[in-house]
Scaffold this active site. Structure first.
Site, PDB file in Angstrom:
ATOM      1  CG  HIS A 248      -7.364   0.194   7.431  1.00  0.00           C
ATOM      2  ND1 HIS A 248      -6.668  -0.520   6.480  1.00  0.00           N
ATOM      3  CD2 HIS A 248      -6.930   1.472   7.313  1.00  0.00           C
ATOM      4  CE1 HIS A 248      -5.851   0.285   5.824  1.00  0.00           C
ATOM      5  NE2 HIS A 248      -5.993   1.497   6.313  1.00  0.00           N
ATOM      6  CG  ASP A 304      -7.323  -3.844   6.007  1.00  0.00           C
ATOM      7  OD1 ASP A 304      -8.287  -3.431   6.673  1.00  0.00           O
ATOM      8  OD2 ASP A 304      -6.539  -3.091   5.403  1.00  0.00           O
ATOM      9  CB  SER A 387      -5.160   2.658   3.218  1.00  0.00           C
ATOM     10  OG  SER A 387      -4.183   2.736   4.218  1.00  0.00           O
TER      11      SER A 387
END
Length: 597
Positions: A248, A304, A387
């Site tokens: 992402h 992801d 992230s």
């Protein structure tokens, strides 16, 4: 959401001055004309803030800048636009490009075409030269595509390029975009004061894993973002610069090309947890080194996962470590996360309770085995900018990367990590799974320990000529020192990334090219311990390039019946004016066309 619920503070005060200084420093150069300045107006902050607010409800990378597309700056043999050229007293050419982005807190760049010839040096700095990046040379040329440059503080920046007078025709630069940074301490939340600096004693048992983690920036869709990633080891143990992060955050080759990794961006002191100072960002100049460019290796959205290969080995100042991993179908009994919350300096977080296997619960209904769930951090937390960061089990092996969640200082909310177990098989192809890349020998490895740097040889690569004339020989010479000796050489002499001659003991190689071309030749030198160094040089092959100087005229009859019709048995001549657009001299040329009966 991990990627977007907090704002980024980009504090860029202070200076990380390069080891060398631009050759123009100290020279009395004329002022640049206003027409040379690349100017961007102030951003619409109300619109930007609304966009960032709306982005909080979906997984997205952490935006820090808008990327202005540029089509007015291009340098090459046949096209020169933007900036300003002048000649230095020593005969070299100097090109300068001032950049001004009103109200910007930082500026960084992406050149969508980048090729420097041998002898060229490029520098990038803020207007005051408090932060200077460079020199960039032909050693930094990507195999294809462009190159990004790290950020500098403030609303004004300067690009300086110096190259030998005879190399201007071999240069190819084209600016793709300018990132106009808008996040500042005045409009950003601090990172949570419950975070723990990696330098603190809590990080002592995790020093190697800490060295694998880097903060990175990239650009996509008119914006620039930041996330976290880490180097990962593979079964061959060859220290291939594989960098694992989140899908992402980054998922396309174009995004990978704009990557800049900042290594060892860490606090030099252990700030007290829950103190005011602990939440304040330190300048990015704290980073020990940066590097630019990567290629996309594999990506898989359900877990992801994105795996990149950095264009170059991590710089020595990174003191890099390639983290080990565990791909087994297990839920760890405890876990540690290492990350850059809000893009700030590196932190470490601890979960002392068991994790569970789950789906990505903020968007339930999918496969319930793709993620690992951390219910509540016992020490530290994660935030926007974390992230893509890894989570390690008690054996110090990587088991997942951060997808998202709601954890923050003072709450009991969960975080979700995409599992290596799921990413291993991924989507069933090399482009969507980890197995091909982390276990290249197909040994069915389930776990692998990490690996640190080695005492690699120091290598230089030289060519006997520059440029090289098509049809003549050029000799490559690699000079290696240090390491364990017993050097062996692998040569890529056409720039395709495939070694044309491997495992050679001779440090020279002779080649010949039959046409005009430009590429990056490279040599990989391995010592007796298996430690390797790869270096490259720009190679420009020049030759004749004959072209029509004007349109063809009418054919003239040499012998025939004189009726202006080309017929069998007659002889006609069509003369053309030719020009040599190449860099290799040629004699007079004429073109004649004949008919045959």
């Amino acid at each position: 959401m991990r990627s977007s619920n907090l704002f980024l503070a980009l504090l860029l005060a202070g200076g990380a001055v390069a080891a060398a200084t631009p050759p123009t420093r100290g020279l009395d150069l004329p002022a640049l004309p206003q027409t040379a300045v690349l100017q961007f107006d102030a951003l619409d902050r109300a619109k930007i803030d609304l966009e960032d607010l709306r982005a909080q409800d979906r997984p997205a990378p952490f935006r820090y800048a808008l990327a202005h597309p540029v089509d007015s700056v291009k340098l090459g043999a046949e096209d020169n636009r933007g900036g300003h050229w002048s000649q230095l007293p020593d005969g070299r050419w100097l090109w300068r490009l001032p950049i001004r982005a009103d109200d910007a807190v930082s500026i960084d760049l992406y050149f969508k075409r980048w090729r420097l010839p041998q002898g060229a040096e490029l520098w990038f700095s803020d207007a005051k030269r408090s932060v200077v990046h460079g020199p960039y040379t032909d050693a930094h040329n990507p195999r294809e595509g462009g190159l990004a440059l790290p950020m500098v503080p403030g609303a004004e920046a300067l690009v300086e390029l110096v190259l030998p007078a005879d190399k201007r025709a071999l240069l190819a630069l084209e600016l793709g975009h300018v990132s106009h940074g808008y996040r500042s301490a005045a409009d950003a939340l601090k990172s949570g004061s419950c975070n723990i600096d990696t330098i603190c004693t809590e990080g002592n048992a995790w020093r190697e894993q800490i060295r694998s983690v880097g903060r990175y920036t990239f650009s996509s869709g008119g914006s620039s973002f930041l996330c976290t990633g880490q180097l990962v080891n593979r079964g061959s143990g060859d220290r291939d610069p594989l960098f694992l992060t989140a899908n992402h955050c980054l998922e396309t080759p174009a995004e990978a090309a704009t990557l800049v990794v900042y290594w060892k961006y860490e606090s030099p002191t252990c700030r007290a947890v829950n103190s005011g100072a602990n939440g304040s960002a330190l300048p990015i100049s704290q980073a020990a080194a940066s590097q630019s460019g990567a290629s996309l290796v594999a990506t898989y959205a359900p877990s992801d996962m994105t795996l990149l290969r950095l264009n170059q080995a991590p710089p020595a100042a990174a003191d890099a470590f390639w983290s080990g991993w565990d791909r087994r179908n297990l839920a760890p009994a405890s876990a540690v996360a290492i990350h850059h919350p809000q893009g700030h300096e590196k932190r470490i977080s601890f979960e002392n309770d068991p994790l569970t296997i789950s789906d990505y619960e903020p968007t339930p209904g999918g496969n319930a085995t793709t993620h690992l769930k951390v219910f509540d951090w016992d020490a530290g937390t994660t935030e926007g900018g974390s992230s893509g960061s890894g989570i390690w089990n008690a054996d110090k092996r990587l088991v997942g990367t951060l997808h998202g969640g709601f954890a923050a200082c003072g709450n009991n909310d969960a975080d979700y990590y995409g599992r290596l177990f799921t990413s291993w098989a991924g989507g069933g192809a090399a482009s969507s799974r980890l197995s091909d890349h982390l276990d290249p020998a197909a040994a069915n490895l389930e776990t692998l320990d990490g690996r640190g740097t080695c005492d690699a040889p120091v290598v230089t690569l030289a060519t006997s000529g520059d440029p090289v004339v098509a049809g003549s020989d050029v000799t490559y010479t690699a000079t290696a020192t240090g390491g364990s000796g017993g050097y062996r050489y692998a040569w890529d002499i056409d720039g395709d990334g495939v070694y044309d001659k491997a495992n050679a003991t001779a440090n020279t190689l002779v080649a010949r090219y039959n046409r005009e071309t430009q590429f990056n030749a490279s040599v990989r030198v391995s010592d007796s311990s298996g430690c390797t160094t790869t270096v490259q040089r720009a190679v420009s092959v020049i030759g004749h390039r004959i072209r029509l100087a004007s349109t063809l005229g009418q054919p003239a009859e040499v012998c025939g019946d004189g009726d202006a019709t080309i017929e069998p048995g007659e002889r006609w001549r069509l003369t053309a004016d030719l020009t040599n657009a190449g860099q290799r001299a040629s004699g007079a040329e004429a073109l004649s066309l004949f008919t045959k009966s």
